[in-house]
Design an enzyme around this catalytic site. Structure first.
Site, PDB file in Angstrom:
ATOM      1  N   HIS A   1      53.501  42.503  38.051  1.00 40.50           N
ATOM      2  CA  HIS A   1      52.063  42.644  38.344  1.00 40.50           C
ATOM      3  C   HIS A   1      51.309  41.365  37.975  1.00 40.50           C
ATOM      4  CE1 HIS A   1      48.485  45.625  38.560  1.00 40.50           C
ATOM      5  NE2 HIS A   1      48.122  44.410  38.924  1.00 40.50           N
TER       6      HIS A   1
ATOM      7  N   HIS B   1      48.472  38.302  39.530  1.00 38.59           N
ATOM      8  CA  HIS B   1      47.551  37.798  40.561  1.00 38.59           C
ATOM      9  C   HIS B   1      47.627  36.273  40.564  1.00 38.59           C
ATOM     10  CE1 HIS B   1      45.609  41.741  41.251  1.00 38.59           C
ATOM     11  NE2 HIS B   1      45.877  41.941  39.964  1.00 38.59           N
TER      12      HIS B   1
ATOM     13  N   ARG C   1      46.339  34.437  43.059  1.00 37.24           N
ATOM     14  CA  ARG C   1      45.095  33.973  43.715  1.00 37.24           C
ATOM     15  C   ARG C   1      45.340  32.976  44.846  1.00 37.24           C
ATOM     16  NH1 ARG C   1      42.633  38.215  41.568  1.00 37.24           N
ATOM     17  NH2 ARG C   1      41.885  37.967  39.444  1.00 37.24           N
TER      18      ARG C   1
ATOM     19  N   ASN D   1      45.777  40.951  46.855  1.00 35.11           N
ATOM     20  CA  ASN D   1      44.312  40.808  47.011  1.00 35.11           C
ATOM     21  C   ASN D   1      43.877  39.340  46.986  1.00 35.11           C
ATOM     22  OD1 ASN D   1      44.934  40.633  44.271  1.00 35.11           O
ATOM     23  ND2 ASN D   1      42.996  41.528  43.607  1.00 35.11           N
TER      24      ASN D   1
ATOM     25  N   ASP E   1      46.386  46.920  45.220  1.00 39.43           N
ATOM     26  CA  ASP E   1      45.865  46.668  43.877  1.00 39.43           C
ATOM     27  C   ASP E   1      44.551  45.882  43.848  1.00 39.43           C
ATOM     28  OD1 ASP E   1      46.035  46.826  40.982  1.00 39.43           O
ATOM     29  OD2 ASP E   1      46.249  44.665  41.086  1.00 39.43           O
TER      30      ASP E   1
ATOM     31  N   HIS F   1      47.031  51.246  42.152  1.00 38.90           N
ATOM     32  CA  HIS F   1      45.991  51.046  41.138  1.00 38.90           C
ATOM     33  C   HIS F   1      45.185  52.345  41.153  1.00 38.90           C
ATOM     34  CE1 HIS F   1      42.340  48.740  39.537  1.00 38.90           C
ATOM     35  NE2 HIS F   1      41.832  49.878  39.949  1.00 38.90           N
TER      36      HIS F   1
ATOM     37  N   ASP G   1      49.525  42.151  34.409  1.00 33.82           N
ATOM     38  CA  ASP G   1      48.294  42.198  35.213  1.00 33.82           C
ATOM     39  C   ASP G   1      47.475  40.926  35.001  1.00 33.82           C
ATOM     40  OD1 ASP G   1      46.279  42.943  36.944  1.00 33.82           O
ATOM     41  OD2 ASP G   1      45.461  44.513  35.660  1.00 33.82           O
TER      42      ASP G   1
ATOM     43  N   GLY H   1      39.173  41.752  34.666  1.00 35.88           N
ATOM     44  CA  GLY H   1      40.476  41.077  34.629  1.00 35.88           C
ATOM     45  C   GLY H   1      40.567  39.985  33.590  1.00 35.88           C
TER      46      GLY H   1
HETATM   47 ZN   LIG Z   1      44.812  46.859  39.370  1.00 40.61          ZN
END
Ligand SMILES: [Zn+2]
Length: 466
Positions: free
Chosen positions: A69, A71, A73, A103, A161, A188, A341, A360
């Site tokens: 998990h 991100h 970006r 995302n 997510d 999520h 995360d 976040g």
């Molecule tokens: Zn999430």
């Protein structure tokens, strides 16, 4: 005579800890051309000429850690993070493999975006990058993404997510679709009608601080929904960043019934609580008391003000009772994965009023230390079982046949730990492009000291570079 340069690495004298083989022994590890070639006494004997040697005596040698998990970006939000910086942070944190969330801008909802990320990861990634595709087009929650084509393009899971599919009929169709490819669906879990614009855990501290509540039932409802749909469709559903005690109870019952549901815990949820939103003084006085015990009695607890946006996370930091249940669930395997995360944001985005800041925090570089402190040094788990949450746990869910194990022939990914190393996470140290961590200045105990990806050293601590 011309000698071909071989990619070979021999890790000597380390304490090998491999949950996939229930193996705990002092042994050498040989990696040749990206694969584990030998373990134990025959490793040195089989090493080709020109092998690179690394003495890891006194350290713990594990299969390469997997963070399912993250991100990154990338594409589209290079001011927060890129594949280069995010994977550099992963390597520093001990992760040989990360799964990046969809995302991005644009979202990962087409095969061409998956291909773009694979290309960039091959060019600039310091660790393995696996891709999670979207469940719905544009993460909009209205129309299914082409899950079959995404699977063909190589995604290891699908998730919206950051968002949660609210329409249960659509979610059921996504699960039915995913069963055709035995693809993991990650969720999520957040019911929008209950959570609305909540920004922190609904409870004593939320009321005291006058911040809108994000109630635990907002998560539990979707966990229950996912369990019901996993049962009716047979799909494998994974609940991301489980934060509430009630969610754990539901998952535990469902797993006892043999349903294909799973969950992950994040270090911030099993370390911090909603008291942290009231500032450091309140936190250390209450829920934080004893937290730094493993880091030594001389450890000085760091300070932060109330309403610090680096403690704003979705799902939110919950009560001390929830934290205790999450810890117990990781220890007993109800939550079989620990994931960071890692969610980088720019300073200017976080330096606003609490209500307006994005959710976040970064987490790749502190996840292993916090897990060691809260789960191993606290005597809740053996080191072997904790290592499983970072290796066999995620590898099994993602159906990664060649990862999460140091058996001969597996991918030559290795994480070397120094579980006893005391250190402080300093702002200037991070390899991430973003600084939104609540853990700067924290005295920590235990860390990764070497990360090996396909037989090549992706990162190593200066203390071993001598
Ligand atoms: Zn999430």
């Amino acid at each position: 005579m011309y000698l071909a340069v071989v990619n070979a690495l021999l890790l000597t004298r380390g304490r090998l800890l491999d949950p996939s083989q229930r193996l705990e022994a002092v042994a050498d590890v040989l990696i040749v051309e990206g694969k584990v070639a030998a373990l134990g006494p025959e490793a040195a004997a089989k090493a080709p000429r020109g092998v690179k040697r690394l003495d890891v005596a006194g350290k713990v040698v594990c299969p390469g850690f997997i963070d399912l998990h993250v991100h990154l970006r990338d594409p589209g939000q290079a001011a927060k993070e890129t594949i280069a910086t995010g994977t550099a942070a992963a390597a520093r944190g001990g992760f040989a493999t990360v799964v990046c969330m969809p995302n991005t801008v644009p979202p990962i909802d087409t095969p061409s975006t998956v291909a773009l990320i694979h290309e960039r990861a091959a060019a600039e990634g310091r660790v393995n990058v696996l891709v999670a595709g979207a469940i719905t087009k544009g993460l909009g929650g209205e129309e299914l993404a082409p899950i079959g084509s995404l699977h063909k393009a190589g995604v290891v899971a699908v998730t919206d997510d950051g968002h949660c599919v609210q329409n249960h009929e659509l979610m059921r169709r996504a699960l039915e679709y995913a069963t055709m490819f035995d693809l993991l669906v990650m969720d999520h879990c957040q019911d929008y009608s209950l959570v609305t614009d909540g920004v922190m855990h609904e409870g004593y501290y939320g009321t005291m601080l006058g911040l809108r509540g994000w109630p635990a039932e907002g998560e539990e409802l979707m966990v229950a929904r996912n369990i019901l749909l996993a049962e009716s469709t047979g799909a494998r559903v994974h609940c991301q960043h489980v934060s509430a005690a009630g969610s754990v109870r539901l998952l535990r019952q469902a797993r006892e019934r043999g349903l294909p549901v799973s969950g992950e815990a994040c270090p911030h949820h099993f370390t911090l609580t909603d008291a942290a939103l009231a500032g450091s003084e309140e936190f250390w006085r209450q829920d934080g008391a004893g937290l730094l015990a493993s880091a030594g009695s001389a450890a000085k607890p760091p300070n932060w003000p109330a309403y610090d946006t680096n403690f704003k996370i979705n799902p939110p930091l919950r009560s001390a009772a929830d934290r205790e249940v999450i810890l117990a669930a990781v220890a007993d395997g109800t939550l079989e994965v620990v994931a960071s995360d890692h969610a980088p944001h720019c300073n200017y985005e976080k330096e606003v009023e609490f209500d307006y800041a994005p959710f976040g925090i970064t987490g790749l570089e502190t996840a292993v230390a916090l897990a060691l402190m809260q789960l191993h040094h606290s005597r809740r788990m053996s080191l072997l079982d904790l290592v499983a949450r970072f290796t066999t746990g995620p590898a099994k869910l993602l159906r990664l046949a060649s990862k999460g194990s140091l058996a001969t022939g597996m991918d030559g990914d290795v994480t070397v730990l120094d579980p006893e190393a005391g250190w402080v996470f300093e702002r200037g140290q991070t390899a991430s492009k973003s600084l939104n961590s609540p853990f700067y200045g924290w005295p920590l105990k235990g860390r990764a000291v070497v990360t090996v990806v396909a037989g090549r050293i992706a990162w190593q601590d200066a203390s071993l570079a001598r």
